[in-house]
Scaffold this active site. Sequence first.
Site, PDB file in Angstrom:
ATOM      1  N   SER A  17       0.823  -1.209   0.000  1.00  0.00           N
ATOM      2  CA  SER A  17       0.000   0.000   0.000  1.00  0.00           C
ATOM      3  C   SER A  17       0.854   1.254   0.000  1.00  0.00           C
ATOM      4  O   SER A  17       1.864   1.328   0.680  1.00  0.00           O
ATOM      5  CB  SER A  17      -0.922   0.030   1.223  1.00  0.00           C
ATOM      6  OG  SER A  17      -1.675   1.229   1.234  1.00  0.00           O
TER       7      SER A  17
ATOM      8  N   LYS B 148      -4.477  -6.461   3.550  1.00  0.00           N
ATOM      9  CA  LYS B 148      -4.466  -5.367   2.565  1.00  0.00           C
ATOM     10  C   LYS B 148      -5.890  -5.032   2.132  1.00  0.00           C
ATOM     11  O   LYS B 148      -6.248  -3.851   1.962  1.00  0.00           O
ATOM     12  CB  LYS B 148      -3.622  -5.772   1.347  1.00  0.00           C
ATOM     13  CG  LYS B 148      -3.651  -4.754   0.191  1.00  0.00           C
ATOM     14  CD  LYS B 148      -3.173  -3.370   0.627  1.00  0.00           C
ATOM     15  CE  LYS B 148      -2.813  -2.467  -0.531  1.00  0.00           C
ATOM     16  NZ  LYS B 148      -3.874  -2.265  -1.532  1.00  0.00           N
TER      17      LYS B 148
ATOM     18  N   HIS C 297      -7.416  -3.070   4.889  1.00  0.00           N
ATOM     19  CA  HIS C 297      -6.818  -1.728   4.816  1.00  0.00           C
ATOM     20  C   HIS C 297      -7.587  -0.894   3.800  1.00  0.00           C
ATOM     21  O   HIS C 297      -7.955   0.261   4.067  1.00  0.00           O
ATOM     22  CB  HIS C 297      -5.343  -1.824   4.412  1.00  0.00           C
ATOM     23  CG  HIS C 297      -4.752  -0.533   3.918  1.00  0.00           C
ATOM     24  ND1 HIS C 297      -4.989  -0.047   2.639  1.00  0.00           N
ATOM     25  CD2 HIS C 297      -3.950   0.382   4.512  1.00  0.00           C
ATOM     26  CE1 HIS C 297      -4.374   1.107   2.483  1.00  0.00           C
ATOM     27  NE2 HIS C 297      -3.734   1.393   3.608  1.00  0.00           N
ATOM     28  N   ASN C 298      -7.849  -1.466   2.625  1.00  0.00           N
ATOM     29  CA  ASN C 298      -8.544  -0.715   1.592  1.00  0.00           C
ATOM     30  C   ASN C 298      -9.992  -0.433   1.965  1.00  0.00           C
ATOM     31  O   ASN C 298     -10.540   0.621   1.635  1.00  0.00           O
ATOM     32  CB  ASN C 298      -8.477  -1.471   0.267  1.00  0.00           C
ATOM     33  CG  ASN C 298      -7.108  -1.388  -0.392  1.00  0.00           C
ATOM     34  OD1 ASN C 298      -6.112  -1.120   0.286  1.00  0.00           O
ATOM     35  ND2 ASN C 298      -7.037  -1.623  -1.677  1.00  0.00           N
TER      36      ASN C 298
ATOM     37  N   GLU D  75      -9.893   2.385   4.186  1.00  0.00           N
ATOM     38  CA  GLU D  75      -9.596   3.551   3.350  1.00  0.00           C
ATOM     39  C   GLU D  75     -10.879   4.108   2.722  1.00  0.00           C
ATOM     40  O   GLU D  75     -11.092   5.331   2.693  1.00  0.00           O
ATOM     41  CB  GLU D  75      -8.612   3.133   2.263  1.00  0.00           C
ATOM     42  CG  GLU D  75      -8.230   4.203   1.263  1.00  0.00           C
ATOM     43  CD  GLU D  75      -7.382   3.617   0.148  1.00  0.00           C
ATOM     44  OE1 GLU D  75      -7.736   3.831  -1.032  1.00  0.00           O
ATOM     45  OE2 GLU D  75      -6.379   2.930   0.438  1.00  0.00           O
TER      46      GLU D  75
END
Length: 469
Positions: free
Chosen positions: A128, A182, A185-186, A189
């Site tokens: 990232s 990940k 995480h997105n 986000e």
Amino acid sequence: MSKQNVGVIGLAVMGKNLALNIADHGYSVVVYNRSREKTDSLLEEAKDKDVLASYSLEEFVDSIEKPRKIIMMVKAGKPVDDMIQQLLPLIEPGDLLMDGGNSNYNDTNRRSKMLEEKNIHYLGTGISGGEEGARTGPAIMPGGSPKAYKMMEKILTDISAKVGSDSCSTYIGKGGAGHFVKMVHNGIEYADMQLIVEAYSILKQTLGLTPPQFHEIFSEWNEGELNSYLIEITSDIFTKKDPETGNYLVDMIMDVAGQKGTGKWTGQISLELGVSTPTITTSVYERYISSLKEERVIANKILQGPGVKTLVNKENSVETIEAVRRALYASKIAAYAQGFSLMRAASIQYDWDLNLGDIAKIFRGGCIIRAQFLNRIMEAYDRKKDLLNLLLADYFKEIVSEYQEDWRKVVGLAISSGIPSPAFSSALAYYDSYRSSHLPMNLLQAQRDYFGAHTYMRVDKEGVFHTQW
């Protein structure tokens, strides 16, 4: 002839910059891309670095020292499977393949199992930070066998972002754990960005603020609790003018948001694992509804909102801006709590033994959601590794308790004014639901038993019951 330390396949933005980053740290790199043009372009950029070009997979594989370490930076999905199948006849047992794209963690689980049976090491690695991160230091989330990680540990540690002396790369867990983290995480986000734009929308529609005023507000916010990459770039966005019209560029951009799918995956897996992530999921839905631009223009002429939009007196603007800041921070806490709860559930479901404190630690640099706030999350898990929910940690509990009056006022202001605030509203509803010792699901369960004999439990005795209603 000496061989190169590592190979990189795929020289689009992320692959190219990752290869340059690796070379910057003293490693020799061989690169390959289907398009010769991209390979030649990278060579031109890497004149002073130990970067070797190859124009066939055979030449590429033969150029790497054994056991080979190959990083694939190709589009997620079938292209990854296709590349693995092309490489398998060329590589040997003991070699390592690393997928650094945004692959679905289920695909990574499947590929890991298949390659382990052939004694090929496999790392599904979340990376990232976008173009800048790949070039200067991303947050890196490697998942796979510990042995596979050991083969790449030094390279990944060296090229990752740094916060003080801490590297923003750490072993996540086996199988698809790295790509799962990940993905979450997105998802976080998506929520973070949606909350920011709702704060902007509420202030714009109730106070009539201009881009220069927003620049000042977000710059000030970035000096305090909300200090983060996303707040920083948002502040910068409000300074950019459109050279064609002379207007501020943000006002010239169509209100239609794109996406690449990882936020959607987060919502899907939260349903599969039975974890509530309403703020993350509604942020995906809001991107979907933004794409219905023509329908929304028609609906705007037909559907009525509140008769009078609530406008805030200019004398109260300072108080309103501070209330929105507090509501944004409280909502952000709720959104991150949802994401970390999802990782906790997956860790249990898949026996990954995720260290949530370490994950918060690597999120502090390089990645899109990097923020000062992550230090508080890291501290919370350091104090209690098995923390059930971030909202229960002392710091977050106290902040939300202190800020909730303003949080409720802001959500109420948005609703009474007809200003869409689904992320703010869902974050507050999540908080209220989570803190409720009694929800109205007793009635819902009675309904289920009435029409489908789904049974229910009682508050006064053990067992499972059914009633002929």
